[in-house]
Design a protein around this motif. Structure first.
Motif, short mmCIF file in Angstrom:
data_model
loop_
_atom_site.label_atom_id
_atom_site.label_comp_id
_atom_site.label_asym_id
_atom_site.label_seq_id
_atom_site.Cartn_x
_atom_site.Cartn_y
_atom_site.Cartn_z
N GLU A 7 -7.52 71.50 52.90
CA GLU A 7 -8.29 70.40 53.51
C GLU A 7 -8.14 69.08 52.78
OE1 GLU A 7 -12.37 71.49 54.09
OE2 GLU A 7 -11.85 73.25 55.26
N THR A 8 -7.71 69.13 51.52
CA THR A 8 -7.55 67.91 50.73
C THR A 8 -6.25 67.98 49.95
OG1 THR A 8 -8.74 68.87 48.86
CG2 THR A 8 -10.06 67.61 50.44
N VAL A 9 -5.80 66.81 49.49
CA VAL A 9 -4.64 66.74 48.62
C VAL A 9 -5.17 66.68 47.19
CG1 VAL A 9 -2.61 65.39 47.96
CG2 VAL A 9 -3.30 65.50 50.37
N PRO A 10 -4.83 67.66 46.36
CA PRO A 10 -5.34 67.67 44.98
C PRO A 10 -5.07 66.35 44.26
CG PRO A 10 -4.22 69.73 45.48
CD PRO A 10 -3.95 68.80 46.63
N GLY A 11 -6.11 65.85 43.59
CA GLY A 11 -5.97 64.63 42.82
C GLY A 11 -6.12 63.35 43.63
N HIS A 12 -6.41 63.48 44.93
CA HIS A 12 -6.55 62.31 45.79
C HIS A 12 -7.82 62.41 46.62
CE1 HIS A 12 -2.47 60.81 45.04
NE2 HIS A 12 -2.10 62.08 45.06
N GLU A 13 -8.36 61.26 46.95
CA GLU A 13 -9.53 61.20 47.82
C GLU A 13 -9.07 60.79 49.22
OE1 GLU A 13 -13.56 58.50 48.41
OE2 GLU A 13 -12.41 58.32 46.57
N THR A 14 -9.53 61.50 50.23
CA THR A 14 -9.23 61.12 51.61
C THR A 14 -10.18 60.01 52.00
OG1 THR A 14 -8.49 63.35 52.18
CG2 THR A 14 -9.15 61.93 54.00
N VAL A 15 -9.63 58.87 52.44
CA VAL A 15 -10.48 57.74 52.81
C VAL A 15 -10.56 57.54 54.32
CG1 VAL A 15 -10.22 56.52 50.63
CG2 VAL A 15 -8.60 56.08 52.47
N GLU A 16 -9.61 58.10 55.06
CA GLU A 16 -9.65 57.95 56.51
C GLU A 16 -8.81 59.03 57.18
OE1 GLU A 16 -8.80 54.50 59.90
OE2 GLU A 16 -8.10 54.19 57.86
N ALA A 17 -9.40 59.65 58.21
CA ALA A 17 -8.66 60.59 59.05
C ALA A 17 -8.15 59.79 60.25
CB ALA A 17 -9.55 61.73 59.51
N LEU A 18 -6.85 59.87 60.51
CA LEU A 18 -6.23 59.05 61.54
C LEU A 18 -6.00 59.78 62.86
CD1 LEU A 18 -3.60 57.40 59.20
CD2 LEU A 18 -5.76 56.42 59.98
N GLY A 19 -6.09 61.08 62.85
CA GLY A 19 -5.86 61.85 64.07
C GLY A 19 -4.92 63.02 63.81
N ILE A 20 -4.60 63.71 64.88
CA ILE A 20 -3.72 64.88 64.77
C ILE A 20 -2.27 64.43 64.81
CG2 ILE A 20 -2.99 67.02 65.87
CD1 ILE A 20 -5.85 67.26 66.97
N ALA A 21 -1.54 64.82 63.78
CA ALA A 21 -0.09 64.60 63.75
C ALA A 21 0.56 65.90 64.21
CB ALA A 21 0.37 64.25 62.34
N ARG A 22 1.58 65.78 65.03
CA ARG A 22 2.22 67.00 65.53
C ARG A 22 3.71 66.78 65.73
NH1 ARG A 22 -1.19 64.86 68.93
NH2 ARG A 22 -0.47 63.94 70.84
N GLY A 23 4.42 67.87 65.66
CA GLY A 23 5.85 67.87 65.93
C GLY A 23 6.24 69.23 66.44
N ASN A 24 7.16 69.26 67.37
CA ASN A 24 7.59 70.55 67.90
C ASN A 24 9.07 70.53 68.23
OD1 ASN A 24 7.17 68.85 70.24
ND2 ASN A 24 7.35 70.70 71.47
N THR A 25 9.60 71.71 68.43
CA THR A 25 10.97 71.88 68.89
C THR A 25 11.05 73.19 69.65
OG1 THR A 25 13.31 71.92 68.23
CG2 THR A 25 11.77 73.01 66.76
N VAL A 26 11.94 73.24 70.61
CA VAL A 26 12.22 74.48 71.34
C VAL A 26 13.66 74.85 71.05
CG1 VAL A 26 12.36 75.60 73.59
CG2 VAL A 26 10.53 73.94 73.13
N GLU A 27 13.85 76.03 70.52
CA GLU A 27 15.19 76.50 70.18
C GLU A 27 15.57 77.65 71.10
OE1 GLU A 27 17.27 75.29 67.82
OE2 GLU A 27 15.84 73.74 67.24
#
Length: 104
Positions: A7-27
């Motif tokens: 849920e977090t990046v160690p050693g960093h504070e999350t200051v803003e959630a920007l939305g869902i990032a996604r990527g896909n591929t069909v093989e």
């Protein structure tokens, strides 16, 4: 771009959630590979051609997710998840998604 399954990046504070990032591929499978992999399926062992295909698909989906997050201005993607699904008889989709965030 940092990507983590937590849920977090160690050693960093999350200051803003920007939305869902996604990527896909069909093989799609290759007919020549199907023949050799069918033989392997009978004799047992790893289906290496399919393992390589899915590994390539995962890497591509993650790369596209990171590009999507960068377009949002994110520093990282947290809660990263990967899913697969069959979309046709010969093809599978791999999707990577997570929350794009800005860090401090």
């Amino acid at each position: 771009m940092q990507t983590v399954s937590t849920e977090t990046v160690p050693g960093h504070e999350t200051v803003e959630a920007l939305g869902i990032a996604r990527g896909n591929t069909v093989e799609a499978r290759n007919v020549g590979r199907d023949i050799t992999q069918s033989i392997r399926n009978i004799t047992g062992g790893e289906l290496k051609a399919y393992s390589e295909l899915l590994s390539k698909a995962r890497d591509e989906a993650l790369s596209r997710m990171e590009a999507d997050a960068e377009e949002m201005g994110a520093d990282a993607v947290v809660n990263v998840r990967l899913e697969t699904s069959k979309v046709t008889d010969g093809g599978s989709e791999v999707i990577a998604y997570g929350t794009a965030v800005r860090l401090r």
